[in-house]
Design a protein around this motif. Structure first.
Motif, PDB file in Angstrom:
ATOM      1  N   ASP A   1       0.847  -1.312  -0.081  1.00  0.00           N
ATOM      2  CA  ASP A   1       0.021  -0.056  -0.113  1.00  0.00           C
ATOM      3  C   ASP A   1       0.732   1.287   0.031  1.00  0.00           C
ATOM      4  OD1 ASP A   1       0.927  -0.405   2.721  1.00  0.00           O
ATOM      5  OD2 ASP A   1      -0.682   0.942   3.338  1.00  0.00           O
TER       6      ASP A   1
ATOM      7  N   SER B   1      -3.102  -2.031  -3.839  1.00  0.00           N
ATOM      8  CA  SER B   1      -4.391  -2.212  -3.309  1.00  0.00           C
ATOM      9  C   SER B   1      -4.644  -3.781  -4.083  1.00  0.00           C
ATOM     10  CB  SER B   1      -5.661  -1.470  -3.515  1.00  0.00           C
ATOM     11  OG  SER B   1      -5.920  -1.431  -4.940  1.00  0.00           O
TER      12      SER B   1
ATOM     13  N   ASP C   1      -7.875  -2.103   0.913  1.00  0.00           N
ATOM     14  CA  ASP C   1      -9.332  -2.431   0.512  1.00  0.00           C
ATOM     15  C   ASP C   1      -9.865  -3.899   1.178  1.00  0.00           C
ATOM     16  OD1 ASP C   1      -7.382  -3.263  -1.093  1.00  0.00           O
ATOM     17  OD2 ASP C   1      -8.537  -3.224  -3.041  1.00  0.00           O
TER      18      ASP C   1
END
Length: 233
Positions: free
Chosen positions: A18, A44, A68
């Motif tokens: 990330d 992600s 996510d």
């Protein structure tokens, strides 16, 4: 020898983290290891899945903490979708439950942040050794089975076996170089492949020989002293 999906048998790697800066650093590390090529970076789970849907990937370096979903939930989803890409977790998550879940979901290795280039290189070279051990068809004898299961881990000099002033990480690095070699290597060749000094490589080779993990042989030339060559037992 053709190992991976890339040109010339290169192993194609997707880096998933990330943190854009960390992903860039990890990708640069991968690019310095012979036989590997980075085909993409994702930040992600959705981005990673999009790459995997369109690009041949041999190995994913996967962070657990994604915006996510978690890395492990992504692994589960990939398997459900029929993706069998190999996974090495590269993450700051170090709780036993996460490590255990990674093993159960088929992660081949687990590298805890922060780590050094040498640490990542050892994991990648171990992965390449595994791919070599898995080449070919037919049935496997016990020796080959042992090589397959030992390729990523195997016996290494543990802390109790290392004299003061020796690093387990360096011992593992020398070990992976020898395990990945197709024949005996000199101390100079080990030094070049591991980016260590010749003196350091020689010191660890002698240590591994004393512990019975490395076998020493002599190569005689036309003149001069015989060359010491080492092979992983």
């Amino acid at each position: 020898m053709t190992l991976g999906s890339g040109p010339g048998g290169l192993l194609e790697v997707l880096v998933v983290d990330d943190d854009v800066r960390v992903a860039r650093v990890n990708a640069a590390y991968v690019g310095k290891v012979a036989g590997f090529r980075v085909v993409g970076q994702a930040h992600s789970a959705a981005e990673a899945l999009a790459v995997l849907e369109t690009t041949p990937v041999d190995l994913v370096l996967l962070d657990h903490y994604l915006p996510d979903e978690t890395g492990l939930s992504l692994v589960r989803r990939l398997r459900q979708l029929g993706h069998h890409t190999d996974i090495i977790m590269v993450t700051a998550a170090r709780d036993i439950a996460t490590v255990q879940a990674a093993m159960r979901h088929g992660a081949l290795q687990y590298l805890v942040k922060p780590f050094t280039f040498a640490g990542l290189r050892a994991k990648l070279e171990g992965y390449a050794a595994l791919r070599r051990a898995l080449e070919g068809d037919g049935e496997a004898g016990q020796d080959q089975v042992d090589r397959i299961f030992g390729a990523l881990g195997g016996a290494s000099a543990g802390p109790a076996e290392l004299p003061k002033g020796h690093s387990a990480l360096t011992a593992d690095l020398v070990r992976e170089v020898l395990r990945g070699a197709e024949g005996p290597l000199s101390a100079q060749e080990v030094a070049e492949r591991s980016s260590l000094s010749r003196q350091t490589a020689q010191r660890y080779l002698k240590l591994l020989e004393r512990t019975g993990r490395v076998r020493l042989s002599l190569k005689y030339g036309e003149t001069g002293r015989p060359e010491h060559r080492y092979v992983w037992v």
